[in-house]
Design a protein around this motif. Structure first.
Motif, PDB file in Angstrom:
ATOM      1  N   UNK A 284       0.816  -1.268  -0.012  1.00  0.00           N
ATOM      2  CA  UNK A 284       0.040   0.051   0.091  1.00  0.00           C
ATOM      3  C   UNK A 284       0.789   1.211  -0.098  1.00  0.00           C
ATOM      4  N   UNK A 285       0.371   2.245  -0.876  1.00  0.00           N
ATOM      5  CA  UNK A 285       1.093   3.496  -0.750  1.00  0.00           C
ATOM      6  C   UNK A 285       0.080   4.580  -0.398  1.00  0.00           C
ATOM      7  N   UNK A 286       0.543   5.461   0.356  1.00  0.00           N
ATOM      8  CA  UNK A 286      -0.547   6.679   0.913  1.00  0.00           C
ATOM      9  C   UNK A 286      -1.239   7.267  -0.155  1.00  0.00           C
ATOM     10  N   UNK A 287      -0.517   7.908  -1.059  1.00  0.00           N
ATOM     11  CA  UNK A 287      -1.232   8.805  -2.188  1.00  0.00           C
ATOM     12  C   UNK A 287      -1.320   8.498  -3.562  1.00  0.00           C
ATOM     13  N   UNK A 288      -2.460   8.121  -4.088  1.00  0.00           N
ATOM     14  CA  UNK A 288      -2.405   7.483  -5.092  1.00  0.00           C
ATOM     15  C   UNK A 288      -3.043   8.895  -6.104  1.00  0.00           C
ATOM     16  N   UNK A 289      -2.736   8.792  -7.453  1.00  0.00           N
ATOM     17  CA  UNK A 289      -3.199   9.902  -8.402  1.00  0.00           C
ATOM     18  C   UNK A 289      -4.692   9.414  -9.001  1.00  0.00           C
ATOM     19  N   UNK A 290      -5.237  10.463  -9.329  1.00  0.00           N
ATOM     20  CA  UNK A 290      -6.652   9.673 -10.274  1.00  0.00           C
ATOM     21  C   UNK A 290      -6.307   9.438 -11.662  1.00  0.00           C
ATOM     22  N   UNK A 291      -7.251   8.638 -11.933  1.00  0.00           N
ATOM     23  CA  UNK A 291      -6.878   7.965 -13.229  1.00  0.00           C
ATOM     24  C   UNK A 291      -8.019   7.880 -14.301  1.00  0.00           C
ATOM     25  N   UNK A 292      -7.933   7.512 -15.421  1.00  0.00           N
ATOM     26  CA  UNK A 292      -9.055   7.452 -16.427  1.00  0.00           C
ATOM     27  C   UNK A 292      -9.078   5.794 -16.807  1.00  0.00           C
ATOM     28  N   UNK A 293     -10.234   5.317 -16.401  1.00  0.00           N
ATOM     29  CA  UNK A 293     -10.072   3.700 -16.969  1.00  0.00           C
ATOM     30  C   UNK A 293     -11.371   3.517 -17.930  1.00  0.00           C
ATOM     31  N   UNK A 294     -11.067   2.682 -18.960  1.00  0.00           N
ATOM     32  CA  UNK A 294     -11.986   2.428 -20.178  1.00  0.00           C
ATOM     33  C   UNK A 294     -11.910   0.876 -20.274  1.00  0.00           C
ATOM     34  N   UNK A 295     -13.068   0.210 -20.167  1.00  0.00           N
ATOM     35  CA  UNK A 295     -12.976  -1.213 -20.336  1.00  0.00           C
ATOM     36  C   UNK A 295     -13.218  -1.537 -21.790  1.00  0.00           C
ATOM     37  N   UNK A 296     -12.482  -2.555 -22.255  1.00  0.00           N
ATOM     38  CA  UNK A 296     -12.293  -2.861 -23.547  1.00  0.00           C
ATOM     39  C   UNK A 296     -12.218  -4.599 -23.730  1.00  0.00           C
ATOM     40  N   UNK A 297     -12.393  -5.269 -24.950  1.00  0.00           N
ATOM     41  CA  UNK A 297     -12.008  -6.572 -24.874  1.00  0.00           C
ATOM     42  C   UNK A 297     -10.708  -6.817 -24.378  1.00  0.00           C
ATOM     43  N   UNK A 298     -10.148  -8.210 -24.290  1.00  0.00           N
ATOM     44  CA  UNK A 298      -8.970  -8.666 -24.134  1.00  0.00           C
ATOM     45  C   UNK A 298      -8.073  -8.183 -25.367  1.00  0.00           C
ATOM     46  N   UNK A 299      -6.633  -7.562 -25.152  1.00  0.00           N
ATOM     47  CA  UNK A 299      -5.877  -7.267 -23.861  1.00  0.00           C
ATOM     48  C   UNK A 299      -6.198  -5.905 -23.315  1.00  0.00           C
ATOM     49  N   UNK A 300      -7.622  -5.453 -23.369  1.00  0.00           N
ATOM     50  CA  UNK A 300      -7.826  -4.016 -22.943  1.00  0.00           C
ATOM     51  C   UNK A 300      -8.226  -4.375 -21.446  1.00  0.00           C
ATOM     52  N   UNK A 301      -8.592  -3.318 -20.837  1.00  0.00           N
ATOM     53  CA  UNK A 301      -8.900  -3.251 -19.078  1.00  0.00           C
ATOM     54  C   UNK A 301     -10.244  -4.096 -19.174  1.00  0.00           C
ATOM     55  N   UNK A 302     -10.273  -5.253 -18.377  1.00  0.00           N
ATOM     56  CA  UNK A 302     -11.198  -6.277 -18.110  1.00  0.00           C
ATOM     57  C   UNK A 302     -12.709  -5.524 -17.631  1.00  0.00           C
ATOM     58  N   UNK A 303     -13.680  -5.595 -18.118  1.00  0.00           N
ATOM     59  CA  UNK A 303     -14.916  -5.367 -17.608  1.00  0.00           C
ATOM     60  C   UNK A 303     -15.131  -6.033 -16.134  1.00  0.00           C
ATOM     61  N   UNK A 304     -14.798  -7.108 -16.160  1.00  0.00           N
ATOM     62  CA  UNK A 304     -14.801  -7.945 -14.779  1.00  0.00           C
ATOM     63  C   UNK A 304     -13.985  -7.185 -13.852  1.00  0.00           C
ATOM     64  N   UNK A 305     -13.174  -6.391 -14.102  1.00  0.00           N
ATOM     65  CA  UNK A 305     -12.428  -5.662 -12.953  1.00  0.00           C
ATOM     66  C   UNK A 305     -12.654  -4.162 -12.561  1.00  0.00           C
ATOM     67  N   UNK A 306     -13.705  -3.884 -13.791  1.00  0.00           N
ATOM     68  CA  UNK A 306     -14.325  -2.414 -13.377  1.00  0.00           C
ATOM     69  C   UNK A 306     -14.479  -2.036 -11.970  1.00  0.00           C
ATOM     70  N   UNK A 307     -15.659  -2.750 -11.627  1.00  0.00           N
ATOM     71  CA  UNK A 307     -16.292  -2.503 -10.305  1.00  0.00           C
ATOM     72  C   UNK A 307     -15.509  -2.415  -9.058  1.00  0.00           C
TER      73      UNK A 307
END
Ligand code: UD1
Length: 417
Positions: A284-307
């Motif tokens: 764990x690190x204390x300070x995280x930056x905000x980011x933008x996430x967009x779900x896509x089919x593999x190898x994109x960001x998995x919808x099953x991890x979006x929530x």
């Protein structure tokens, strides 16, 4: 009804071992019936989706022996009868019996599958594939009879690279006469795992893991031994938990390559990870930056991890966004997260959420709305100050093997009540 009770705020240390992939095993079990000899599948997770598939196999008179993460299936005496509505709708993956029974007997009689209510989940692409292989479909009130005099290979273009349709077409085509080419196929690691299993039984499938899969029909499939790949969604969930609460937390028996999109986004937010061959150590690190996430089919960001990622974003400083491009209705967990103090808004079209952080989450009594939405609440409760309860946990147990035991082992205060 059992609930999960969690006292939040405890740091997690030690090792979490990732189980076999849900989305792989739920296709491997139906695929096994294509073979008349005994097949053995190892690294099988202990999840209720597997129990539900076992019930379908028993209903069809297949022999199944399940112990210690190993399943042996013999389908030589299988009876091709209707899979009742109550069995079909228990889970999404019951639809793999469509391809498997069609491939084995040229006929299947069953109902529309179940699964989480995360938007319309049609099976038109599966059916289009079966038709192109020569099947005729009779559909009435969620009841399907799909049958063919003879299945014959064909060229099949998928309008969308659907995981389920790609696997189902492979199952139906594996013993069809001639060559089937699936274009715009899904490329998820689970597709490769199923194709390898079928090839181990003697099938001729090339190109799994790319957008073009070629299947040359064979007459006979023989016995084999096969291992389920590690669950990348379970591994990703524990990585996110580690980013929030880890103190040298090791996520073991995973394939980091399968999670490149998640690892990239966590790194962008400032998470530090030590990435090994089959494990990741996370702090764990204390300070995280905000980011933008967009779900896509593999190898994109998995919808099953979006929530679950949404819960992480409540702990990032600033305005983060999550865009969901696969499903129409996958932000139901946000209403529950707000009960724990999350500051989030959902765009009118239900496709994008904005999360403002960092928020000190507090305990609440919340309800799991679906499998991964349930996981997102569980992660929030691990972080939140105080004791939370999560209702409707059947959703979570459908897809996470021994989650309470695994988290307890690394120091979480979590129990089923
Ligand atoms: C599988 C996974 C699920 C994951 C999803 C996307 C299993 C059992 N489930 O679901 O966990 O979230 O992949 O990675 O492996 N679609 C159609 N017509 C079809 C088929 C799909 O329009 O015939 C649409 C769906 O409505 C959805 C999108 O395509 O919007 C993705 O579906 P698909 O890839 O088929 O997901 P599933 O196989 O249902």
């Amino acid at each position: 009804m059992p609930k999960i009770k969690i006292e939040g705020g405890h740091k997690l240390t030690g090792t979490v071992t990732v189980s076999g992939a849900k989305n792989s095993v739920v296709a491997l079990i139906p695929a096994a019936i294509l073979c008349d000899e005994t097949v053995t599948i190892s690294n099988v997770p202990n999840i209720t989706d597997v129990d539900d598939l076992e019930n379908i196999l028993v209903h069809l008179n297949a022999k199944i022996n399940r112990e210690d993460g190993k399943v042996e299936i013999n389908s030589s005496d299988i009876v091709n009868k209707e899979i009742t509505e109550s069995l079909s709708k228990k889970l999404r993956a019951s639809y793999y019996f469509m391809g498997a029974l069609l491939g084995k007997f040229n006929k299947v009689d069953m109902y529309f599958p179940g699964g989480c209510a995360i938007g319309a989940r049609p099976i038109n692409l599966h059916l289009k594939g079966f038709e192109l292989l020569g099947a005729k479909i009779t559909e009435e009130d969620n009841h399907f009879i799909i049958e063919a005099d003879k299945l014959k290979g064909n060229n099949i273009y998928l309008d969308f690279p659907s995981v389920g349709a790609t696997i189902n077409i492979m199952l139906a085509a594996v013993k069809a006469k001639g060559k089937t080419i699936i274009d715009n196929a899904a490329q998820e690691p689970e597709i490769v795992n199923i194709a390898t299993f079928l090839n181990n039984m003697g099938a001729k499938i090339k190109g799994a893991g790319t957008s073009t899969i070629t299947i040359t029909g064979v007459k006979y499939l023989h016995s084999c031994f096969h291992e389920v790949i590690p669950d990348r969604i379970e591994a990703g969930t524990y990585l996110i938990i580690g980013a929030l609460l880890g103190h040298n937390l090791k996520i073991d028996n995973m394939i980091p390559n399968h999670l490149e999109a998640l690892i990239a986004k966590l790194t962008e937010a400032g998470v530090g990870m030590e990435i090994g061959l089959d494990n990741v150590i996370i702090n764990e690190v204390k300070d995280y930056k905000s980011i933008e996430v967009k779900t896509l089919v593999y190898p994109g960001f998995p919808t099953d991890l979006q929530q679950v990622m949404t819960t992480f974003l409540t702990q990032c400083k600033g305005k983060s966004t999550v865009e969901e491009t696969i499903y129409e209705n996958r932000f139901q967990n946000i209403k529950e997260l707000k009960k724990m103090g999350a500051k989030a808004n959902i765009r009118k079209d239900n496709r994008k959420a904005t999360i403002k952080g960092k928020t000190e989450l507090h305990s609440a009594d919340v309800i799991a709305t679906d499998l991964r939405g349930g996981a997102s609440l569980l992660v929030a409760a691990l972080v939140a100050e105080g004791t939370s309860t999560i209702d409707n946990i059947a959703y979570i147990l459908r897809g996470y093997d021994r989650i309470v035991e695994k988290l307890t082992q690394v120091g979480a205060k979590i129990e089923i009540i």
